[in-house]
Design an enzyme around this catalytic site. Structure first.
Site, short mmCIF file in Angstrom:
data_model
loop_
_atom_site.label_atom_id
_atom_site.label_comp_id
_atom_site.label_asym_id
_atom_site.label_seq_id
_atom_site.Cartn_x
_atom_site.Cartn_y
_atom_site.Cartn_z
N GLN A 46 37.66 -14.47 13.01
CA GLN A 46 38.07 -15.85 12.52
C GLN A 46 39.32 -15.98 13.35
O GLN A 46 40.28 -15.31 13.29
CB GLN A 46 38.52 -15.83 10.92
CG GLN A 46 39.48 -17.05 10.64
CD GLN A 46 38.92 -18.37 10.91
OE1 GLN A 46 37.68 -18.72 10.66
NE2 GLN A 46 39.79 -19.40 11.30
N GLN A 102 41.15 -18.86 14.54
CA GLN A 102 42.15 -19.70 14.03
C GLN A 102 43.23 -18.96 13.22
O GLN A 102 42.83 -18.56 12.29
CB GLN A 102 41.59 -21.09 13.50
CG GLN A 102 42.64 -22.25 13.32
CD GLN A 102 42.04 -23.43 12.82
OE1 GLN A 102 41.14 -24.27 13.34
NE2 GLN A 102 42.45 -23.94 11.42
N PRO A 118 37.78 -16.10 4.56
CA PRO A 118 39.12 -16.51 4.00
C PRO A 118 39.26 -18.01 3.81
O PRO A 118 40.23 -18.30 3.21
CB PRO A 118 40.06 -15.91 4.77
CG PRO A 118 39.53 -15.87 6.23
CD PRO A 118 38.31 -15.63 6.07
N TYR A 119 38.31 -18.81 4.36
CA TYR A 119 38.34 -20.26 4.28
C TYR A 119 37.17 -20.90 3.69
O TYR A 119 36.03 -20.21 3.56
CB TYR A 119 38.48 -20.93 5.86
CG TYR A 119 39.74 -20.40 6.44
CD1 TYR A 119 41.20 -20.87 5.93
CD2 TYR A 119 39.75 -19.40 7.38
CE1 TYR A 119 42.31 -20.39 6.73
CE2 TYR A 119 41.14 -19.06 7.91
CZ TYR A 119 42.34 -19.54 7.68
OH TYR A 119 43.49 -19.08 8.06
N GLY A 120 37.13 -22.17 3.24
CA GLY A 120 35.96 -22.88 3.13
C GLY A 120 35.14 -23.08 3.78
O GLY A 120 33.75 -22.87 3.85
N GLY A 121 35.54 -23.46 5.23
CA GLY A 121 34.67 -23.44 6.21
C GLY A 121 35.50 -23.36 7.83
O GLY A 121 36.52 -23.48 7.58
N MET A 122 34.78 -23.00 8.84
CA MET A 122 35.54 -22.84 10.11
C MET A 122 34.59 -23.82 10.99
O MET A 122 33.54 -23.35 11.05
CB MET A 122 35.62 -21.60 10.33
CG MET A 122 36.61 -21.41 11.63
SD MET A 122 38.10 -22.34 11.84
CE MET A 122 38.37 -22.80 13.59
N GLU A 123 35.17 -24.79 11.92
CA GLU A 123 34.37 -25.66 12.41
C GLU A 123 33.94 -25.08 13.89
O GLU A 123 33.88 -25.87 14.86
CB GLU A 123 35.25 -26.83 12.84
CG GLU A 123 36.59 -26.78 13.42
CD GLU A 123 37.73 -26.38 12.84
OE1 GLU A 123 38.63 -26.51 13.23
OE2 GLU A 123 37.47 -25.80 11.48
N HIS A 164 33.17 -32.18 6.29
CA HIS A 164 34.52 -32.08 6.74
C HIS A 164 34.41 -31.24 8.07
O HIS A 164 34.98 -31.65 9.16
CB HIS A 164 35.30 -31.39 5.80
CG HIS A 164 36.80 -30.82 6.46
ND1 HIS A 164 37.95 -31.91 6.26
CD2 HIS A 164 37.07 -29.80 7.15
CE1 HIS A 164 39.08 -31.20 7.05
NE2 HIS A 164 38.32 -30.11 7.45
N GLU A 165 33.55 -30.08 8.19
CA GLU A 165 33.24 -29.27 9.12
C GLU A 165 32.66 -30.20 10.43
O GLU A 165 32.92 -30.11 11.49
CB GLU A 165 32.76 -28.25 9.04
CG GLU A 165 33.35 -27.27 7.72
CD GLU A 165 34.93 -26.89 8.02
OE1 GLU A 165 35.09 -26.74 9.36
OE2 GLU A 165 35.51 -26.74 7.22
N HIS A 196 35.14 -32.30 12.47
CA HIS A 196 35.66 -31.75 13.28
C HIS A 196 34.91 -31.58 14.71
O HIS A 196 35.39 -31.46 15.77
CB HIS A 196 36.00 -30.15 12.98
CG HIS A 196 37.08 -29.96 12.10
ND1 HIS A 196 38.21 -30.27 12.69
CD2 HIS A 196 37.33 -29.32 11.01
CE1 HIS A 196 39.31 -29.76 11.91
NE2 HIS A 196 38.71 -29.41 10.89
N GLU A 207 43.32 -31.98 11.78
CA GLU A 207 42.94 -31.90 10.11
C GLU A 207 43.04 -33.07 9.39
O GLU A 207 42.14 -33.56 8.54
CB GLU A 207 43.75 -30.82 9.59
CG GLU A 207 43.22 -29.42 9.87
CD GLU A 207 42.13 -29.17 9.83
OE1 GLU A 207 41.21 -29.83 9.18
OE2 GLU A 207 41.59 -28.09 10.23
N ASP A 213 50.00 -19.16 10.71
CA ASP A 213 49.46 -18.87 9.53
C ASP A 213 50.34 -19.03 8.17
O ASP A 213 49.90 -19.07 7.17
CB ASP A 213 49.01 -17.40 9.33
CG ASP A 213 47.56 -17.49 10.22
OD1 ASP A 213 46.95 -18.44 10.52
OD2 ASP A 213 47.37 -16.08 10.55
N TYR A 242 46.42 -31.71 6.39
CA TYR A 242 44.94 -32.31 5.71
C TYR A 242 45.60 -33.64 5.34
O TYR A 242 45.04 -34.89 5.70
CB TYR A 242 44.31 -31.51 5.01
CG TYR A 242 43.92 -30.10 5.41
CD1 TYR A 242 42.53 -30.10 6.05
CD2 TYR A 242 44.67 -29.21 5.88
CE1 TYR A 242 42.13 -28.79 6.36
CE2 TYR A 242 44.29 -27.82 6.40
CZ TYR A 242 43.04 -27.65 6.70
OH TYR A 242 42.39 -26.59 7.21
N LYS A 290 42.24 -20.34 -0.66
CA LYS A 290 42.39 -21.75 -1.23
C LYS A 290 42.28 -21.00 -3.07
O LYS A 290 42.88 -21.56 -3.66
CB LYS A 290 41.23 -22.82 -1.13
CG LYS A 290 41.14 -23.87 -1.97
CD LYS A 290 40.18 -24.90 -1.81
CE LYS A 290 40.24 -26.10 -2.88
NZ LYS A 290 39.24 -27.03 -2.53
#
Length: 609
Positions: free
Chosen positions: A132, A134, A260-265, A289-290, A293, A312, A369, A377, A565
């Site tokens: 990850q 980002q 750690p995230y809902g999604g990563m694009e 959402h992704e 992106h 975002e 971070d 967002y 989240k």
């Protein structure tokens, strides 16, 4: 001059054009080892040094052709890592090409990576590795110019004993013996370093559309394929609104629970959390959402993390446009209401006057971070929604969206770049009256003032009205201990998002008496709900009342997945409870290795300091 306060590299002197990675994975030592070849072009005269970002990387050798170069690592900065200074064999004029090969290995403390033991996976048999990058963690994966200002192509050869995927097109595999293969990749659309992604494990794939495969551990494959079957609809809708999809394929990787995230694009291979597997396709708006992106963030990129809202805010705006086209405008309006409540939570957490609530914050000497929240967002979405109304609605704004992508595709931009083109487009295509409308906007307050947006948009109440009415009914009844007027039928026709809004409104009331909390749970069976988006506001409501029967359920939730989240607010609230602080700290320390390093570091700051 290119400015990035979160990079130590000399991006105003020289810029990366292509990266080639050649790495071997070692699960026993928890390192990647090999080399990276970096291609640069000089952007000024008399360049005699290249400076790269690194974090906890062991640099073995730097080569210019066959010639070793002098290099040294500067002292480590806690936020940004160590600058790698490379002395070039001569001074180079502007627009000259330079190629360097750096032999290195990562560290077991690589902040971009998580190495999972078999026990931490669903199948329990094989180890797992994923990255990850980002915001500024690519520098712990490879020496690079770790800045969104630098967009580059990349290729890779990865030696691995298990299935290997990257944010790129797979171009081949080669057996190398002992059960290992070299997996070969190529990403020929320019991306910033934070979108380089790698995952290795017992991963299987199933095709779910003409350009999409879902990947996951075999135990989750059928459920994942069923959940995300509508992915192609999202892509096609985005293309219809914007420009053709440029990334070849759009695959999804459902990661182990610690993601750690809902999604990563990550381009060509979006990473998503297994908490989206609700079994009813109610949480797949994260995929919308992704996918958004693919245009906003990946194709048109913020030049640095101060302008993160351009990634975002725009992506949320496009995501909700996609949902409106597929499910109706009422859905977009309802999502906007839901998003506004998330923004309020973030503003209250930081404080209304916090510089981290500014849409374009100043991040000099700040780890991005540390200020990550819903603000870029949702404040960004609200700004774009406001502008859409100001200039004349969707019939004016939607053609501009497409023009925005065409204007800036492949580039990294500032907020001023975006604003200047918005004015130019509106005046050229709609006349001086649109320019006059834009001039009436309080740009400084929207972009540079902390706290809430200067204008509160009015959103349609069609789907939220029932939530508000039921919440008000409970708020009025909660003190008399008479709950006969309520029944499971109250919410039987609610969508999952309506249930979330209803619970958020109750959560934001003054703390409920425990008798009322017990009644809520008995009537609506909330503690046993599987849907993670509903579990969060319910458990938040209970923790705000210090309702101790919820404690074991909170612990089960925050140790069963690592999505920030959910885990960060629940850890914070549990830590604030009179009898929960010790439990929160004990739970975190016992499970720290379960969380991704990014999440673990932030949870530790939340509750241990």
């Amino acid at each position: 001059m290119v400015y990035d306060p979160n990079s130590l590299s000399n991006i105003s002197d020289v810029q990366t054009t292509h990266i080639h990675l050649d790495l071997s994975v070692d699960f026993s030592e928890k390192v990647l080892s090999g080399y990276v070849v970096l291609n640069f072009i000089t952007v000024r005269e008399d360049v005699s040094e290249i400076i790269l970002d690194t974090r906890d990387i062991d640099v073995k050798q730097v080569l210019f052709g066959d010639k070793p170069l002098k290099s040294n690592l500067a002292p480590r900065d806690e936020k940004f890592g160590s600058a790698l200074h490379i002395e070039l064999p001569e001074s180079f004029a502007e627009n000259k090409r330079i190629q360097l090969k750096i032999v290195y290995n990562t560290s077991p403390t690589c902040t971009a990576a998580q190495w999972l033991e078999p026990s931490q996976t669903i199948g329990k048999k094989y180890p797992y590795f994923f990255t990850q990058c980002q915001a500024i963690h690519a520098r712990s994966l490879l020496p690079c110019q770790d800045s969104p200002a630098i967009k580059l192509t990349y290729s890779a050869n990865i030696r691995s004993p298990y299935q290997t995927l990257m944010s790129a097109m797979t171009i081949g595999e080669e057996d190398v013996g002992n059960g290992a293969k070299i997996y070969k990749f190529e990403q020929m659309t320019k991306i910033p370093s934070y979108l380089i992604a790698l995952a290795i494990g017992n991963i299987k794939g199933k095709k779910i559309g003409p350009r999409s495969t879902v990947w996951t551990e075999p135990e989750n494959l059928e459920a994942s394929a069923w959940e995300f079957v509508d992915t192609e609809k999202f892509i096609a809708t985005g293309e219809d609104m914007l420009t053709p999809y440029e990334w070849g394929k759009y695959d999804l990787l459902v990661l182990p629970p610690s993601f750690p995230y809902g999604g990563m694009e990550n381009p060509s291979l979006t990473f998503v959390t297994p908490t989206l597997l609700a079994g009813d396709r109610s949480l797949v708006d994260v995929v919308a959402h992704e996918i958004s992106h693919s245009w906003m963030g990946n194709l048109v990129t913020a030049v640095n993390w101060e302008h993160f809202w351009l990634n975002e805010g725009w992506t949320v705006f496009i995501e909700r446009k996609i949902l409106a086209r597929l499910y109706g405008e009422n859905e977009r309006q309802f999502q906007a209401i839901l998003g506004y409540s998330f923004m309020v939570d973030s503003i209250e957490l930081f404080g209304e006057n916090s510089p981290f609530t500014v849409l374009v914050p100043k991040l000099n000497n700040v780890d991005p971070d540390d200020c990550f929240s819903n603000i870029p967002y949702e404040k960004g979405f609200n700004f774009l929604y406001y502008i859409e109304q100001i200039v004349g609605g969707t019939q004016v704004f939607e053609p501009y969206m497409k023009a925005h992508v065409k204007q800036f595709r492949g580039k990294s931009i500032t907020t001023d770049d975006w604003k200047d083109y918005l004015f130019k487009y509106m005046e050229e295509n709609h006349g001086p009256e649109k320019k006059e409308a834009l001039l009436k906007i309080d740009w400084d307050r929207w972009l540079n003032a902390p706290g809430y947006p200067p204008v509160k948009n009015e959103f349609g109440q069609t789907l939220s009205k029932a939530c508000s009415q039921l919440a008000k009914k409970w708020d009025n009844a909660r003190n008399n201990n008479k709950f006969e007027a309520f029944s499971p039928d109250d919410i039987k026709d609610f969508t999952s998002n309506q249930k979330v809004v209803f619970l958020q409104q109750l959560r934001d009331c003054s703390p409920f008496p425990h008798k009322a909390v017990e009644a809520l749970d008995k009537i609506y069976n909330l503690t046993d709900v599987v849907n993670s988006e509903i579990r969060l506001p319910w458990q938040e409501l209970c923790l705000k009342t210090e309702y101790e029967p919820i404690f074991p359920h909170v612990v089960n939730f925050i140790t069963g997945q690592g999505r920030m989240k959910f885990v960060r607010p629940l850890y914070r609230l549990l830590n604030k409870c009179k009898n929960g602080s010790e439990l929160a700290k004990k739970t975190f320390l016992e499970n720290k290795s379960f969380y991704h390093p990014i999440a673990a570091a932030l949870i530790e700051k939340d509750i241990m300091t």
